[in-house]
Design a protein around this motif. Structure first.
Motif, PDB file in Angstrom:
ATOM      1  N   PRO A  30      46.522  30.718  41.543  1.00  0.00           N
ATOM      2  CA  PRO A  30      46.744  31.378  42.824  1.00  0.00           C
ATOM      3  C   PRO A  30      48.040  32.177  42.816  1.00  0.00           C
ATOM      4  N   GLY A  31      48.000  33.330  43.461  1.00  0.00           N
ATOM      5  CA  GLY A  31      49.174  34.187  43.527  1.00  0.00           C
ATOM      6  C   GLY A  31      49.432  34.602  44.952  1.00  0.00           C
ATOM      7  N   ASP A  32      50.356  35.496  45.133  1.00  0.00           N
ATOM      8  CA  ASP A  32      50.702  35.991  46.458  1.00  0.00           C
ATOM      9  C   ASP A  32      49.651  36.981  46.914  1.00  0.00           C
ATOM     10  N   PRO A  33      48.888  36.679  48.005  1.00  0.00           N
ATOM     11  CA  PRO A  33      47.840  37.592  48.451  1.00  0.00           C
ATOM     12  C   PRO A  33      48.387  38.858  49.072  1.00  0.00           C
ATOM     13  N   GLY A  34      49.703  38.954  49.254  1.00  0.00           N
ATOM     14  CA  GLY A  34      50.285  40.154  49.825  1.00  0.00           C
ATOM     15  C   GLY A  34      50.418  40.053  51.337  1.00  0.00           C
ATOM     16  N   THR A  35      50.997  41.053  51.938  1.00  0.00           N
ATOM     17  CA  THR A  35      51.166  41.115  53.381  1.00  0.00           C
ATOM     18  C   THR A  35      50.226  42.153  53.946  1.00  0.00           C
ATOM     19  N   PRO A  36      49.955  42.088  55.243  1.00  0.00           N
ATOM     20  CA  PRO A  36      49.010  43.045  55.830  1.00  0.00           C
ATOM     21  C   PRO A  36      49.395  44.489  55.534  1.00  0.00           C
ATOM     22  N   GLY A  37      48.437  45.232  54.982  1.00  0.00           N
ATOM     23  CA  GLY A  37      48.650  46.636  54.684  1.00  0.00           C
ATOM     24  C   GLY A  37      49.411  46.889  53.402  1.00  0.00           C
ATOM     25  N   LEU A  38      49.863  45.831  52.729  1.00  0.00           N
ATOM     26  CA  LEU A  38      50.621  46.000  51.498  1.00  0.00           C
ATOM     27  C   LEU A  38      50.201  44.922  50.527  1.00  0.00           C
ATOM     28  N   CYS A  39      49.549  45.302  49.446  1.00  0.00           N
ATOM     29  CA  CYS A  39      49.042  44.341  48.475  1.00  0.00           C
ATOM     30  C   CYS A  39      49.713  44.545  47.130  1.00  0.00           C
ATOM     31  N   ALA A  40      49.957  43.444  46.465  1.00  0.00           N
ATOM     32  CA  ALA A  40      50.501  43.532  45.118  1.00  0.00           C
ATOM     33  C   ALA A  40      49.469  44.141  44.184  1.00  0.00           C
ATOM     34  N   ARG A  59      32.187  21.090  39.447  1.00  0.00           N
ATOM     35  CA  ARG A  59      32.402  22.467  39.039  1.00  0.00           C
ATOM     36  C   ARG A  59      31.427  23.362  39.798  1.00  0.00           C
ATOM     37  N   ARG A  60      31.933  24.327  40.513  1.00  0.00           N
ATOM     38  CA  ARG A  60      31.116  25.218  41.319  1.00  0.00           C
ATOM     39  C   ARG A  60      31.297  26.659  40.848  1.00  0.00           C
ATOM     40  N   GLN A  61      30.278  27.469  41.079  1.00  0.00           N
ATOM     41  CA  GLN A  61      30.312  28.854  40.614  1.00  0.00           C
ATOM     42  C   GLN A  61      29.906  29.824  41.720  1.00  0.00           C
ATOM     43  N   TYR A  62      30.375  31.044  41.602  1.00  0.00           N
ATOM     44  CA  TYR A  62      29.951  32.112  42.490  1.00  0.00           C
ATOM     45  C   TYR A  62      30.108  33.439  41.768  1.00  0.00           C
ATOM     46  N   ILE A  63      29.376  34.424  42.241  1.00  0.00           N
ATOM     47  CA  ILE A  63      29.493  35.789  41.729  1.00  0.00           C
ATOM     48  C   ILE A  63      30.340  36.585  42.697  1.00  0.00           C
ATOM     49  N   LEU A  64      31.292  37.314  42.166  1.00  0.00           N
ATOM     50  CA  LEU A  64      32.146  38.158  42.991  1.00  0.00           C
ATOM     51  C   LEU A  64      31.778  39.618  42.746  1.00  0.00           C
ATOM     52  N   HIS A  65      31.335  40.292  43.808  1.00  0.00           N
ATOM     53  CA  HIS A  65      31.021  41.720  43.713  1.00  0.00           C
ATOM     54  C   HIS A  65      32.175  42.514  44.298  1.00  0.00           C
ATOM     55  N   VAL A  66      32.776  43.350  43.461  1.00  0.00           N
ATOM     56  CA  VAL A  66      33.879  44.213  43.886  1.00  0.00           C
ATOM     57  C   VAL A  66      33.339  45.628  43.999  1.00  0.00           C
ATOM     58  N   PRO A  67      33.453  46.263  45.168  1.00  0.00           N
ATOM     59  CA  PRO A  67      32.844  47.583  45.365  1.00  0.00           C
ATOM     60  C   PRO A  67      33.505  48.659  44.506  1.00  0.00           C
ATOM     61  N   ARG A  68      32.762  49.722  44.281  1.00  0.00           N
ATOM     62  CA  ARG A  68      33.243  50.817  43.441  1.00  0.00           C
ATOM     63  C   ARG A  68      34.506  51.459  44.000  1.00  0.00           C
ATOM     64  N   SER A  69      34.652  51.416  45.332  1.00  0.00           N
ATOM     65  CA  SER A  69      35.788  52.072  45.969  1.00  0.00           C
ATOM     66  C   SER A  69      37.041  51.201  46.039  1.00  0.00           C
ATOM     67  N   TYR A  70      36.960  49.972  45.540  1.00  0.00           N
ATOM     68  CA  TYR A  70      38.104  49.078  45.622  1.00  0.00           C
ATOM     69  C   TYR A  70      39.221  49.537  44.688  1.00  0.00           C
ATOM     70  N   SER A 145      41.214  35.582  47.749  1.00  0.00           N
ATOM     71  CA  SER A 145      42.384  36.151  48.406  1.00  0.00           C
ATOM     72  C   SER A 145      43.598  36.148  47.491  1.00  0.00           C
ATOM     73  N   ALA A 146      43.660  35.170  46.574  1.00  0.00           N
ATOM     74  CA  ALA A 146      44.766  35.121  45.624  1.00  0.00           C
ATOM     75  C   ALA A 146      44.619  36.179  44.532  1.00  0.00           C
ATOM     76  N   GLU A 147      43.381  36.597  44.295  1.00  0.00           N
ATOM     77  CA  GLU A 147      43.119  37.556  43.216  1.00  0.00           C
ATOM     78  C   GLU A 147      42.985  38.985  43.715  1.00  0.00           C
ATOM     79  N   ALA A 148      42.522  39.148  44.944  1.00  0.00           N
ATOM     80  CA  ALA A 148      42.212  40.477  45.467  1.00  0.00           C
ATOM     81  C   ALA A 148      42.984  40.728  46.756  1.00  0.00           C
ATOM     82  N   CYS A 149      42.907  41.957  47.219  1.00  0.00           N
ATOM     83  CA  CYS A 149      43.615  42.367  48.434  1.00  0.00           C
ATOM     84  C   CYS A 149      42.664  42.189  49.623  1.00  0.00           C
ATOM     85  N   VAL A 150      42.655  40.986  50.192  1.00  0.00           N
ATOM     86  CA  VAL A 150      41.692  40.605  51.234  1.00  0.00           C
ATOM     87  C   VAL A 150      42.380  40.584  52.599  1.00  0.00           C
ATOM     88  N   ASP A 151      41.700  41.124  53.582  1.00  0.00           N
ATOM     89  CA  ASP A 151      42.137  41.029  54.974  1.00  0.00           C
ATOM     90  C   ASP A 151      41.692  39.670  55.503  1.00  0.00           C
TER      91      ASP A 151
END
Length: 299
Positions: A30-40, A59-70, A145-151
């Motif tokens: 886990p990392g810093d998810p950033g502040t609103p409007g400002l992401c690392a 052990r649990r799994q999921y698929i993460l879909h990241v959009p082309r515009s991200y 949220s730790a990996e991506a810039c999530v609102d």
């Protein structure tokens, strides 16, 4: 535990690699998810990524879909999309329509994989009632949220059939984390206690001719020969009325397109039921559901 969904029994689970999924890191620190409007800065790339985590020793799994515009330089919404019984996260990715909506609307979508290809709703539907699916959903939000810039104010849940039931469970037990939910082809279960921590917006889609989850409610009607624990549905209208009560709403009225909405709900939330008059055990229209969800955020 067998499927409630008669329509989906013929689909086989496909290996994740058949969906073009990149294995990626399994349990990122886990990392810093950033502040609103400002992401690392991050190195998360558009596409599908396989992720895993551990909940209560499982052990649990999921698929993460990241959009082309991200791009990672601004916060984007996060949607969890839950599959039906006897299907999979990969099937949901390919067929629910949320992937296409995500690419158009710049939304990150997580497709969780259920134990036994099912979700633990209390009286059903996993083999074990100890499966912690609420904890799993919460940890997905934390990990992404730790990996991506999530609102974090715009985290949502949707799902079809048993997956719709999981969206309801999150509304009942994780309203502090999820801004709104959009279940389809499922109803509230009378055996399940629901005590949301705050009013929460609900957009439900139901087929009037559904015989798997009876529109008017009552006992579940699984396919002949399947040994299922008894479940009593409140029905489409009964579920709508239940959420009107939970959200302290006033009266209800038609809003067009075969939809009805509660009025004057606490906290400004919305409670909507849309009915496919000739629909059976049918999934939702992903774009319509998203058009509702995206209007809501956590207080």
């Amino acid at each position: 535990m067998k499927s409630l969904s008669l329509l989906l029994l013929s689909f086989l689970l496909l290996p994740l690699t058949s969906h073009g999924i990149n294995p990626g890191p399994e349990e990122p620190t886990p990392g810093d998810p950033g502040t609103p409007g400002l992401c690392a800065d991050d190195n998360l790339q558009p596409g599908q990524h396989q992720r895993s985590l551990t909940i209560d020793g499982q052990r649990r799994q999921y698929i993460l879909h990241v959009p082309r515009s991200y791009t990672g330089d601004r916060e984007v919404p996060l949607l969890l999309d839950f599959h039906a019984l006897h299907t999979s996260s990969g099937y949901q990715l390919d067929n629910s329509g949320t992937q296409q909506v995500a690419d158009q609307q710049n939304v990150i979508v997580a497709y969780p994989q259920g134990i036994d290809n099912a979700w633990n709703l209390g009286p059903c539907c996993t083999e074990s009632r100890t499966v912690n699916d609420v904890g799993f959903a919460r940890e997905i939000v934390e990990q992404v949220s730790a990996e991506a810039c999530v609102d974090r104010k715009r985290v949502y849940a949707t799902g079809y059939s048993n997956g719709g039931g999981m969206a309801y469970i999150l509304a009942c037990r994780a309203a502090d984390m999820f801004a709104a939910v959009a279940p389809a082809a499922f109803d509230m279960i009378s055996e399940v206690q629901c005590n949301p921590s705050r009013p929460i917006s609900v957009f439900a889609h139901r087929g009037r001719l559904d015989v798997i989850v009876p529109y008017r409610g009552g006992p579940s009607t699984p396919p002949t020969g399947y040994d299922l624990d008894p479940i009593t549905f409140l029905g489409a209208e009964g579920s709508f009325e239940r959420w009107s009560d939970l959200n302290s709403c006033g009266g209800s009225s038609s809003i067009g397109n075969n939809c009805v909405a509660s009025g004057n709900c606490a906290g400004g939330v919305e409670n909507v039921l849309c009915i496919a008059r000739l629909g059976s055990h049918s999934p939702w229209d992903a774009q319509t559901s998203w058009d509702f969800l995206k209007q809501h955020s956590l207080p």
